[in-house]
Design an enzyme around this catalytic site. Structure first.
Site, mmCIF file in Angstrom:
data_model
loop_
_atom_site.group_PDB
_atom_site.id
_atom_site.type_symbol
_atom_site.label_atom_id
_atom_site.label_comp_id
_atom_site.label_asym_id
_atom_site.label_seq_id
_atom_site.Cartn_x
_atom_site.Cartn_y
_atom_site.Cartn_z
ATOM 1 N N GLU A 171 11.350 -14.446 -8.984
ATOM 2 C CA GLU A 171 10.418 -13.375 -8.617
ATOM 3 C C GLU A 171 9.971 -12.539 -9.803
ATOM 4 O O GLU A 171 8.855 -12.020 -9.789
ATOM 5 C CB GLU A 171 10.953 -12.503 -7.467
ATOM 6 N N GLU B 295 20.634 -15.944 -4.241
ATOM 7 C CA GLU B 295 20.138 -14.645 -4.693
ATOM 8 C C GLU B 295 19.778 -14.707 -6.191
ATOM 9 O O GLU B 295 18.739 -14.200 -6.608
ATOM 10 C CB GLU B 295 21.196 -13.569 -4.411
ATOM 11 N N ASN C 183 -2.300 2.147 5.659
ATOM 12 C CA ASN C 183 -1.329 1.142 5.246
ATOM 13 C C ASN C 183 -1.003 0.326 6.495
ATOM 14 O O ASN C 183 -0.802 0.905 7.554
ATOM 15 C CB ASN C 183 -0.079 1.865 4.726
ATOM 16 N N GLY C 184 -0.975 -1.000 6.374
ATOM 17 C CA GLY C 184 -0.643 -1.828 7.538
ATOM 18 C C GLY C 184 -1.755 -2.822 7.834
ATOM 19 O O GLY C 184 -2.603 -3.094 6.981
ATOM 20 N N HIS D 202 21.405 -35.378 -2.478
ATOM 21 C CA HIS D 202 20.666 -35.876 -1.316
ATOM 22 C C HIS D 202 19.159 -35.742 -1.522
ATOM 23 O O HIS D 202 18.407 -35.643 -0.555
ATOM 24 C CB HIS D 202 21.126 -35.153 -0.046
ATOM 25 N N CYS E 40 0.785 -1.241 0.000
ATOM 26 C CA CYS E 40 0.000 0.000 0.000
ATOM 27 C C CYS E 40 0.820 1.295 0.000
ATOM 28 O O CYS E 40 1.843 1.390 0.669
ATOM 29 C CB CYS E 40 -0.910 0.061 1.223
ATOM 30 N N TRP F 212 -2.889 -2.846 -1.543
ATOM 31 C CA TRP F 212 -2.390 -4.201 -1.772
ATOM 32 C C TRP F 212 -3.180 -5.068 -0.799
ATOM 33 O O TRP F 212 -2.988 -4.979 0.410
ATOM 34 C CB TRP F 212 -0.895 -4.237 -1.484
ATOM 35 N N LYS G 288 16.064 -13.942 -7.718
ATOM 36 C CA LYS G 288 15.874 -12.898 -8.730
ATOM 37 C C LYS G 288 15.100 -13.476 -9.911
ATOM 38 O O LYS G 288 14.157 -12.877 -10.400
ATOM 39 C CB LYS G 288 17.248 -12.401 -9.186
ATOM 40 N N ARG H 157 5.534 -0.045 -5.179
ATOM 41 C CA ARG H 157 5.321 -0.776 -3.935
ATOM 42 C C ARG H 157 4.378 -1.955 -4.119
ATOM 43 O O ARG H 157 4.295 -2.814 -3.243
ATOM 44 C CB ARG H 157 4.754 0.177 -2.877
ATOM 45 N N LYS I 209 7.253 -3.961 -2.740
ATOM 46 C CA LYS I 209 8.640 -3.550 -2.540
ATOM 47 C C LYS I 209 9.016 -3.595 -1.067
ATOM 48 O O LYS I 209 10.100 -4.032 -0.708
ATOM 49 C CB LYS I 209 8.830 -2.132 -3.092
HETATM 50 O O1 M6R Z 1 13.565 -3.801 2.359
HETATM 51 P P1 M6R Z 1 14.220 -5.107 2.732
HETATM 52 O O2 M6R Z 1 15.632 -5.185 2.281
HETATM 53 O O3 M6R Z 1 14.105 -5.412 4.196
HETATM 54 O O4 M6R Z 1 13.407 -6.205 1.962
HETATM 55 C C1 M6R Z 1 13.678 -7.562 2.157
HETATM 56 C C2 M6R Z 1 13.063 -8.407 1.069
HETATM 57 O O5 M6R Z 1 11.680 -8.245 1.049
HETATM 58 C C3 M6R Z 1 13.638 -8.062 -0.310
HETATM 59 O O6 M6R Z 1 15.017 -8.186 -0.353
HETATM 60 C C4 M6R Z 1 13.030 -8.985 -1.370
HETATM 61 O O7 M6R Z 1 13.462 -10.290 -1.189
HETATM 62 C C5 M6R Z 1 13.377 -8.462 -2.768
HETATM 63 N N1 M6R Z 1 12.181 -8.198 -3.509
HETATM 64 C C6 M6R Z 1 14.146 -9.407 -3.594
HETATM 65 O O8 M6R Z 1 14.443 -8.869 -4.835
#
Ligand code: M6R
Length: 610
Positions: A490, A483, A102-103, A506, A2, A76, A487, A27, A605
């Site tokens: 997502e 990582e 928001n929240g 395993h 949001c 959201w 990437k 966001r 985000k």
């Molecule tokens: O704002 P933050 O770094 O705490 O966010 C953590 C994760 O939500 C963030 O790194 C998320 O995994 C990314 N979208 C990955 O690209």
């Protein structure tokens, strides 16, 4: 997650609100709405499901809504499906109080039941309608807009950034926050409210970070802040040092591509933040050499990519500084009852607002542990609550998939590891200098990799139909793989897994089929042969294999489909280079598959709810 905006000034509010909301699109959202106090003294509310454009078209870019005071929201969904009805703003029955939120209000069911007993009806499934009607209830009881909001805050559990307008106070926006981000901007008599700085950067660089449980009253001419007792309190005005262009695409097709290309600059800026006169100086961070010298151990917590940066930091710090390091998911740490022994707890977060990371930080503090935040967003909750703060210098990151903030976190981690090693005497001064020189040259090596991005683009076009992609490596290469895999999944929505290469057999190797793509990250000289053997095992089961390897290092000739070279660097820093082809691979696959690269489905985000 949001987005909230608010405006009070001399301009028509609706276009300013729409503009601000468009800057918060990154966001993640599924519906949007605005409310404006109209010249006749009423409140106009317009909401729409889907993209902001639907809302904008409905009010002709804002022209249809007259009035100079308003609030807006991108939602959201948490409580109730994405729909026009559930979209914010929400209002009381008389449409005299309207709010955006928001929240999550955790005790909303109990509050709703109470309000129903007092004769309230509900038209949506949202906790925000409950919040709005609770404010209405207290306003009717006390006839005081500030008291209504402070009573609300005393009654609800959960997290919120709430903005409220009252018909009775036509030139005022009230706001309060708890554990959800909110900033307020001021410029020449106009006041702005937003979840994040980019929403208002076009209008002002003068910003207040609202404290937890602080009430803000925005009027023409300025902002006042109050505590829950309604005593006026002071808040510090901060000048934002980056400009609106930093939060624009700057000619790139997507924010993600722009942010990938900003990495050389981000690495330099983060390095220079603590590199002074040829050595690492943590005085701005606030961490003394004494703490670093005698600390008994380190616990690193974070979520998603921040956690992955922490994994790299664990390998590098233990190897260089010989300090025990544990890395944990913030969402697990917060509910564990760990045995502590005076460790330094490091919370890594780009946004500084991730709910689980914030809770982990608080839980560490409750245990009496010292905390260090590695955070990107200035003035964010995690930055404000930690004992020490290392600000990564990535600038505003808009794309949901993090790239440049992750790179900055890696550099912050390397610098901390070198500093620890240096004060504890576990590396020689010569090696320390070599490492720092090597870090200095990382930006140009990243830039060189970016120049060859077409090679990755071509490979992405050849493999765009893959259903499964695996990434395997050992040591920091394994951390890099996790990582790379996140990437890819997502933003491309391709199933992907990362495995410590030795762990594949395993169980997971049973998933390898004819044509499965397996990337091997091979930057750790002592581990290359082992990982290559594991890759050959996947080839025997039909996998197509590709390698990311340091240039000049001879790889066994086992028939890799492609080998992507990265420049040579110290073994501790290779993740910073191996990450680049993996980011580009994910990016190009997402583009090729027609996805919304910067705003992947179901994601936000900044994850400010659990
Ligand atoms: O704002 P933050 O770094 O705490 O966010 C953590 C994760 O939500 C963030 O790194 C998320 O995994 C990314 N979208 C990955 O690209």
């Amino acid at each position: 997650m949001c987005g909230i905006v608010g405006y009070i000034g001399k301009k028509q509010a609706a276009p300013v609100l729409l503009d601000g909301l468009s800057k918060l699109e990154y966001r993640g959202y599924d519906s949007a709405g605005v409310a404006v106090l109209n010249p006749a003294g009423g409140i106009d509310i317009v909401k729409a499901k889907g993209r902001l454009k639907v809302l904008s078209d409905a009010i002709d870019g804002g022209k249809k809504l007259k009035g100079t005071c308003g609030i807006g929201h991108t939602r959201w969904a948490t409580h109730g499906e994405p729909s026009e009805n559930n979209a914010h703003p929400h209002c009381n029955d008389e449409k005299t109080i309207v709010a955006v939120h928001n929240g999550i209000i955790e005790n909303y069911a109990e509050l709703k039941a109470k309000l129903i007993r007092r004769g309230y009806g509900f038209y949506s499934q949202t906790d925000t309608e409950v919040a709005t009607k609770l404010v209405d209830y207290y306003y009717k009881k006390y006839n005081d807009p500030l008291q209504a909001i402070s009573q609300f805050a005393l009654r609800v559990r959960g997290s919120y950034a709430l903005a409220v307008m009252y018909k009775d106070f036509p030139e005022t926006v009230f706001a309060i926050r708890k554990d959800s981000p909110m900033i307020i901007g001021v410029e020449k008599g106009e006041s702005f409210l937003a979840s994040d700085v980019p929403a208002i950067l076009k209008y002002t660089k003068n910003v207040y970070y609202v404290d937890n449980l602080q009430i803000a009253k925005l009027e023409i001419g300025g902002v006042k802040f109050y505590n829950l007792d309604r005593d006026e309190v002071k808040n510090e005005l901060v000048e934002i040092t980056w400009d609106a262009e930093a939060a624009e695409k700057g000619g790139y097709e997507h924010f993600m591509l722009k942010e990938i290309h900003e990495q050389p600059r981000v690495i330099t800026d983060t390095f220079n933040y603590v590199y002074k006169n040829g050595e690492i100086d943590f005085s701005e961070v606030g961490l003394s050499d004494g703490i670093l010298k005698y600390v008994k151990g380190i616990v690193i917590v974070g979520c998603g990519s921040a956690y992955h940066a922490g994994m790299v930091m664990q390998y590098v710090t233990e190897d260089l500084a010989r300090v025990p390091v544990r890395v944990e998911l913030a969402s697990e740490y917060r509910y564990r009852n760990p045995v502590t022994n005076g460790e330094l707890v490091i919370v890594i977060s780009q946004s500084g607002e991730t709910a689980d990371s914030l809770a982990a930080l608080r839980s560490a503090k409750e245990k009496g542990l010292k905390t260090l935040a590695i955070v990107n967003v200035l003035g964010s909750s995690i930055a404000r609550e930690a004992d020490f703060v290392f600000y990564t210098k990535a600038g505003p990151e808009i794309s949901v998939a993090t790239t440049k903030a992750y790179s900055a976190q890696l550099v912050a981690g390397y610098l901390l590891a070198i500093k620890l090693a240096s004060v504890r005497g576990t590396i020689t001064q010569d090696y320390c200098k070599t490492l720092l020189d090597e870090l200095c040259s990382l930006p140009e090596k990243v830039a060189a990799l970016l120049e060859n991005k077409h090679l990755i683009q071509k490979f992405a076009s050849e493999t765009m139909d893959k259903k499964d992609v695996f990434f395997v490596g050992r040591g920091t290469d394994y951390a890099a793989c996790i990582e790379g895999s996140l990437k890819l999944k997502e933003i491309s929505y391709i199933h992907s897994e990362a495995y410590a290469a030795g762990e594949l057999k395993h169980g997971t190797i049973s998933l390898i089929e004819n044509g499965t793509l397996v990337f091997g990250v091979l930057t750790q000289p002592d581990l290359i042969e082992k990982t290559v053997s594991n890759l050959v095992e996947t080839q025997s089961r039909g996998a197509l294999t590709a390698a990311i390897a340091t240039e000049g290092v001879k790889l066994p000739d086992v028939g890799f489909e492609k080998v992507f070279s990265i420049p040579h660097t110290d073994v501790h820093f290779t993740t910073s280079l191996a990450a680049i082809p993996m980011q580009l691979f994910a990016y190009y696959l997402s583009v090729l598959r027609g996805n919304d690269v910067d705003k992947p489905r179901n994601l936000a985000k900044s994850v400010t709810v659990e």
